[in-house]
Design an enzyme around this catalytic site. Structure first.
Site, short mmCIF file in Angstrom:
data_model
loop_
_atom_site.label_atom_id
_atom_site.label_comp_id
_atom_site.label_asym_id
_atom_site.label_seq_id
_atom_site.Cartn_x
_atom_site.Cartn_y
_atom_site.Cartn_z
N HIS A 250 -19.30 -62.40 45.29
CA HIS A 250 -18.52 -63.58 44.90
C HIS A 250 -18.51 -64.72 45.92
O HIS A 250 -18.85 -65.86 45.63
CB HIS A 250 -17.05 -63.19 44.66
CG HIS A 250 -16.85 -61.95 43.89
ND1 HIS A 250 -16.97 -61.89 42.53
CD2 HIS A 250 -16.52 -60.68 44.29
CE1 HIS A 250 -16.72 -60.66 42.10
NE2 HIS A 250 -16.45 -59.91 43.15
O1 RIB Z 1 -12.14 -60.96 43.28
C1 RIB Z 1 -13.12 -61.16 44.25
C2 RIB Z 1 -12.52 -61.73 45.50
O2 RIB Z 1 -11.51 -60.84 46.00
C3 RIB Z 1 -13.50 -61.88 46.65
O3 RIB Z 1 -13.14 -63.00 47.42
C4 RIB Z 1 -13.29 -60.61 47.43
O4 RIB Z 1 -13.73 -60.73 48.75
C5 RIB Z 1 -11.80 -60.44 47.34
O5 RIB Z 1 -11.17 -61.27 48.29
#
Ligand code: RIB
Ligand code: CA
Length: 320
Positions: A250
């Site tokens: 992500h």
């Molecule tokens: O849902 C994904 C996010 O949540 C990403 O930023 C991961 O690192 C957690 O922080």
């Protein structure tokens, strides 16, 4: 005047945060001037150490790391610990990353003070990129009402319109501190890009690509293989993706979108965060059809160019 993108990353490092930090610190068009940390994927002491470890591993240990909030702004803890099986195979992060652990200490100035003073004194634009719970950003807004005005661009990894991950309706970063997230979306930041799960799940990294990062033989390439391998194991065991043996990374997509905006496809919408729903706590309510009568406050990413995302990371992590 430098034409590089000056950037501060606010993170809860974390495997995907680690890849984001490496991409930002090593990209020749980005000047990563500072890192602030928050609780989230692991407790604050670990997200801070992990951030220091990642930067040291790639020879960027001079970039200051400022520790921030160890817990949400209003609640004593995250809404539930139910999903955290720390250090089990289901956990895509673990407490500490599987890379050499830094013995360095974070900078003495705490994250929120650092953010406020850096933006107060800025003479050039600095993008702010929160990729963890929004607690530090909400605290900066609460402490300094002009903070939102001072930040020229905010790129948030968080939320999900059609795709949740921590509950039936919410994404982790927003759910972990829904009150903070709600106040950030209401704060009047002038240029907000929200990169939700809808986009990050379109930019999956496969096991084969993961091995190719390792084969680059650079510290960044090898660390990327290590951390993404863990993510793929976790996603395979608890939330299988449409593409076999793959996982989203992500936070790194936000960094890619900073230097190559065309890597994502966005729609301008109003975004609000649910803070009271018993079934929907932390849901990002994205008004895709403009039915709520509120002016759009964010560009929301719904799609991503996966091949270009992988190619960009290969280019940057392959540099010697
Ligand atoms: O849902 C994904 C996010 O949540 C990403 O930023 C991961 O690192 C957690 O922080
Ligand atoms: Ca994160």
């Amino acid at each position: 005047m430098s034409t590089k993108h000056r950037l501060i990353i606010d993170c809860d490092t974390g495997t995907d945060d680690a890849v984001a930090l490496m991409l930002a610190a090593l990209h020749p068009e980005i000047d990563l001037i500072g890192v602030t940390t928050v609780f989230g994927n692991a407790p604050l002491y670990a997200t801070t150490t992990n951030s220091l470890s990642v930067l040291e591993l790639i020879g960027k240990g001079h970039i200051p790391v400022h520790a921030g909030f160890p817990r949400p702004l209003v609640r004593k803890a995250m809404p539930s610990e139910r999903f955290f099986k720390t250090d089990s195979v289901q956990d895509p992060h673990g407490t500490y990353l599987d890379i050499p652990r830094s013995a360095s200490k974070p900078a003495s100035e705490r994250a929120v003070e650092y953010l406020i003073e850096t933006y107060r004194n800025a003479t050039q634009p600095i993008t702010l990129m929160p990729i963890g719970p929004l607690t530090n950003i909400a605290a900066a807004v609460a402490l300094e009402p002009r903070f939102a005005e001072w930040v020229p661009k905010l790129i948030i990894m968080g939320g999900g319109h059609e795709v949740p991950n921590i509950s039936a309706s919410a994404e982790f970063n927003i759910w972990a501190d829904a009150e903070a997230a709600a106040s950030v979306f209401e704060a009047g930041f002038k240029d907000v890009l929200m990169v939700p799960l809808d986009a990050t799940h379109k930019a999956l990294v496969t096991a084969k690509e993961c091995a190719a990062f390792g084969a680059l033989g650079t510290p960044a390439g090898m660390a990327t293989e290590t951390v993404i391998k863990r993510r793929i194991g976790s996603y395979e065991s608890s939330q299988k993706m449409d593409v076999p043996e793959s996982a989203p990374v992500h936070d790194a997509l936000c960094v890619a979108a900073l230097v190559e905006p065309g890597i994502i496809t966005t729609k301008r919408c109003h975004v609000a965060v649910e803070t009271t729903g018993t079934l929907t706590l932390g849901r990002t309510v994205v008004d895709t059809h403009h039915r709520g009568g509120k002016e759009p406050n964010a560009d929301v990413a719904f799609d991503a160019n996966a091949p270009r995302f992988i190619a960009l990371m290969m280019e940057i992590f392959g540099q010697r």
